[in-house]
Design an enzyme around this catalytic site. Structure first.
Site, PDB file in Angstrom:
ATOM      1  N   LYS A 172     -12.076  -1.559   5.671  1.00  0.00           N
ATOM      2  CA  LYS A 172     -12.404  -2.205   4.147  1.00  0.00           C
ATOM      3  C   LYS A 172     -13.584  -3.307   4.671  1.00  0.00           C
ATOM      4  O   LYS A 172     -14.461  -2.852   5.140  1.00  0.00           O
ATOM      5  CB  LYS A 172     -11.143  -2.971   3.544  1.00  0.00           C
ATOM      6  CG  LYS A 172      -9.961  -1.884   3.575  1.00  0.00           C
ATOM      7  CD  LYS A 172     -10.071  -0.582   2.830  1.00  0.00           C
ATOM      8  CE  LYS A 172      -8.663   0.155   2.936  1.00  0.00           C
ATOM      9  NZ  LYS A 172      -9.156   1.662   2.563  1.00  0.00           N
TER      10      LYS A 172
ATOM     11  N   ASP B  28       0.465  -7.207   5.960  1.00  0.00           N
ATOM     12  CA  ASP B  28      -1.012  -6.700   5.973  1.00  0.00           C
ATOM     13  C   ASP B  28      -1.761  -7.867   5.307  1.00  0.00           C
ATOM     14  O   ASP B  28      -1.785  -8.123   4.237  1.00  0.00           O
ATOM     15  CB  ASP B  28      -0.741  -5.399   5.036  1.00  0.00           C
ATOM     16  CG  ASP B  28      -2.013  -4.623   4.962  1.00  0.00           C
ATOM     17  OD1 ASP B  28      -3.087  -5.119   4.831  1.00  0.00           O
ATOM     18  OD2 ASP B  28      -1.866  -3.339   4.528  1.00  0.00           O
TER      19      ASP B  28
ATOM     20  N   TYR C  59       0.975  -1.234  -0.122  1.00  0.00           N
ATOM     21  CA  TYR C  59      -0.014  -0.065   0.139  1.00  0.00           C
ATOM     22  C   TYR C  59       0.940   1.207   0.081  1.00  0.00           C
ATOM     23  O   TYR C  59       1.863   1.435   0.798  1.00  0.00           O
ATOM     24  CB  TYR C  59      -0.845   0.023   1.001  1.00  0.00           C
ATOM     25  CG  TYR C  59      -1.787   1.104   1.328  1.00  0.00           C
ATOM     26  CD1 TYR C  59      -2.726   1.630   0.346  1.00  0.00           C
ATOM     27  CD2 TYR C  59      -1.820   1.875   2.779  1.00  0.00           C
ATOM     28  CE1 TYR C  59      -3.478   2.610   0.644  1.00  0.00           C
ATOM     29  CE2 TYR C  59      -2.593   3.053   2.774  1.00  0.00           C
ATOM     30  CZ  TYR C  59      -3.403   3.250   1.924  1.00  0.00           C
ATOM     31  OH  TYR C  59      -4.423   4.217   2.002  1.00  0.00           O
TER      32      TYR C  59
HETATM   33  C1  LIG Z   1      -3.874  -2.724   1.971  1.00  0.00           C
HETATM   34  C2  LIG Z   1      -4.075  -1.725   2.710  1.00  0.00           C
HETATM   35  N1  LIG Z   1      -3.442  -1.429   3.774  1.00  0.00           N
HETATM   36  C3  LIG Z   1      -3.521  -0.473   4.737  1.00  0.00           C
HETATM   37  C4  LIG Z   1      -4.398   0.813   4.322  1.00  0.00           C
HETATM   38  C5  LIG Z   1      -4.706   1.797   5.277  1.00  0.00           C
HETATM   39  O1  LIG Z   1      -5.911   1.908   6.088  1.00  0.00           O
HETATM   40  P1  LIG Z   1      -6.473   3.119   6.505  1.00  0.00           P
HETATM   41  O2  LIG Z   1      -7.147   3.752   5.140  1.00  0.00           O
HETATM   42  O3  LIG Z   1      -7.636   2.495   7.169  1.00  0.00           O
HETATM   43  O4  LIG Z   1      -5.614   3.932   7.191  1.00  0.00           O
HETATM   44  C6  LIG Z   1      -5.245   0.501   3.063  1.00  0.00           C
HETATM   45  C7  LIG Z   1      -6.096   1.779   2.667  1.00  0.00           C
HETATM   46  O5  LIG Z   1      -6.411   1.945   1.446  1.00  0.00           O
HETATM   47  C8  LIG Z   1      -5.194  -0.603   2.270  1.00  0.00           C
HETATM   48  O6  LIG Z   1      -5.502  -0.578   1.034  1.00  0.00           O
END
Ligand SMILES: Cc1ncc(COP(=O)(O)O)c(C=O)c1O
Length: 386
Positions: A201, A176, A107
Site C-alpha cells: 500500500k 495491523d 482485513y
Molecule cells: C489492512 C490490510 N492488511 C493486510 C493486507 C494484505 O496485504 P497483501 O495484499 O500485501 O498480502 C491488506 C491488503 O489489502 C490490507 O488491506
C-alpha cells in the site's frame, strides 16, 4: 533519529555501498563460506547471517532495518506479501487448543486465515469493543489481534487501553498498522507487541510491489524468522526490497500529500446531500476523532462513505459514473481508486462486519483534490438525475 533520516539514509553509509545513492541489489540465491565450520555456524544463526535467499538477503535486510527503526522496534522481518507476514506471525504465536480474540473489523483474508486455522484446533472470536473482550476471553486465549483504524469502517480503538487490558490477561497483541504507516502511528510505543503491515500500500506507494513486514522485539521476531519465515517460504525478493527502500524515501512527503487530499475529498463528501455519512477519522465529526488525535500524528487517505441507497446496482452505477477514480482492489498508491464491498462481499459477511450495502471505499491518490472532488460531484449529480 527522525523518520525522514531513517527513510532516506539509515544503513546506507556502509563501505561496500561505495557511496552509491541507491544501495546495490544483492541478486544471488546463496552465499559461500571459506570452510565447513563457518557454514555450520552461519546456518545455526540464519536469521542474522547470509546463507540462502529464502532466509536472509542484504538488500532485504536494509529494508528491514529501516522499517524496524520507523516502528521503534528491535527487529523487523519482510515477507513476500502482507498476508505472508500476517499468517506467519499468527502461526508463530498459537498452538493447537489456543484461542484468538479479534477486536473490530479486520482485513477479510486475515479472518479467512483464522478460519483456516480451525482445522489445526485454533479457534477465534470476533468482538466489537474492549468491553466485549471481558466476556469473550477464555482460559486458553493467547492472542489479541486488531487494526486501528478498523477495516472499511475506520473505527478508532484506544491502543494504550487495549494493550493494558491484553497485558493484564497475559495476551500477546498484534496490530495491523498498514492504514497509518509508521509515519502517522507507532503502535509499539503504545504497548503493542508485534506490528504487521502490507507494504503493497502506502509504503511501496507505486502499485508495483506486493510485500509485508512484521516488527517487534527480538524475542518474538527471532523464532519467527528461524521457523515460519523459512518453512512457509514467503520470502521477500531483493528486487522488491529495493522497491520498498525507494518507496520509503518519499513516504513522509507522500503521506503529507495523501493526508491533505484525503481530508479535502472527505470534507466535500460530508457536505453532500446524497451522502449519508463519511467514515474518515480525520474529520472532527468522526466519533473516534479526539482519540485519534491522541495516538496518531496524521491521517492517511483511505476512507469510506455511505451512499443513500440499499441497492447494489445503484452502487455499481455510481462507480461506473466516475471518470478519474479507477475501479480496483488494493489502495495506498499514487492513483485514486474506488471499490465497494457490496460488489464483492457476501451480504452475510457484510452484516457481521456492520458494512451497509451503500458503502463506497476511496483510496485518494496524489492527484489534485479539486480534480477528484469534481469527479465525485459529477457522478453524484448524474446518479441523482438517473
Ligand atoms: C489492512 C490490510 N492488511 C493486510 C493486507 C494484505 O496485504 P497483501 O495484499 O500485501 O498480502 C491488506 C491488503 O489489502 C490490507 O488491506
Amino acid at each position: 533519529m527522525d523518520d525522514e533520516w531513517i527513510c532516506g539514509r539509515l544503513g546506507e553509509d556502509e563501505p561496500w555501498m561505495l557511496g552509491a545513492v541507491n544501495p546495490p541489489i544483492f541478486e544471488n540465491s546463496l552465499f559461500t563460506f571459506p570452510n565447513a565450520a563457518e557454514l555450520g555456524e552461519a546456518i545455526r544463526n540464519e536469521d542474522e547471517r547470509y546463507v540462502y535467499w529464502r532466509g536472509t538477503n542484504p538488500t532485504v535486510d536494509l529494508a528491514q532495518r529501516k522499517l524496524a527503526a520507523l516502528e521503534r522496534a528491535e527487529r523487523a522481518k519482510c515477507f513476500a506479501s502482507g498476508m505472508g507476514a500476517i499468517s506467519a506471525t499468527i502461526s508463530s504465536l498459537v498452538s493447537a487448543g489456543d484461542h484468538v480474540l479479534v477486536l473490530g473489523a479486520v482485513y477479510g483474508p486475515t479472518t479467512q486465515f483464522l478460519r483456516y486455522l480451525e482445522k489445526f484446533g485454533v479457534t477465534h472470536t470476533h468482538v466489537v469493543d474492549l468491553d466485549a473482550c471481558d466476556s469473550a476471553i477464555k482460559d486458553h486465549t493467547r492472542l489479541l489481534y486488531f487494526e486501528s483504524p478498523s477495516y472499511m469502517r475506520y473505527e478508532i480503538f484506544d491502543i494504550p487501553a487495549v494493550t493494558r487490558w491484553a497485558a493484564g490477561h497475559g495476551l500477546v497483541t498484534v496490530m495491523d498498522n498498514t492504514w497509518s504507516t509508521p509515519i502517522f502511528q507507532k503502535p509499539l510505543t503504545m504497548g503493542v507487541d508485534l506490528v504487521v503491515h502490507s507494504l503493497s500500500k502506502y509504503a511501496g506507494g507505486h502499485s508495483d510491489l506486493v510485500g509485508g513486514v512484521v516488527a517487534g522485539p527480538s524475542r518474538l521476531i527471532r523464532p519467527l524468522a528461524l521457523t515460519e519465515y523459512q518453512l512457509y517460504g514467503a520470502a521477500m525478493s531483493p528486487h522488491d526490497a529495493a522497491k520498498v527502500i525507494r518507496g520509503l524515501r518519499t513516504l513522509p512527503v507522500r503521506m503529507a500529500a495523501h493526508q491533505e487530499r484525503g481530508l479535502a475529498v472527505a470534507a466535500f463528501l460530508e457536505g453532500h446531500p446524497a451522502v449519508r455519512r463519511v467514515n474518515h477519522p480525520g474529520l472532527p465529526s468522526h466519533p473516534g476523532h479526539r482519540l485519534a488525535l491522541r495516538q496518531m500524528s496524521g491521517f492517511s487517505s483511505l476512507f469510506s462513505f455511505e451512499l443513500a441507497t440499499e441497492e447494489r446496482d445503484e452502487v455499481a452505477a455510481f462507480l461506473d459514473e466516475l471518470r478519474h477514480f479507477r475501479v480496483g482492489v488494493s489502495w495506498g498508491g499514487f492513483e485514486s481508486l474506488v471499490n465497494a464491498p457490496a460488489l464483492s462481499t457476501e451480504e452475510s459477511v457484510r452484516a457481521t462486519m456492520g458494512i451497509p450495502a451503500g458503502l463506497v471505499r476511496l483510496s485518494v491518490g496524489l492527484e489534485p483534490a479539486e480534480t477528484l472532488i469534481k469527479d465525485l460531484g459529477g457522478a453524484l449529480e448524474r446518479m441523482a438525475k438517473a
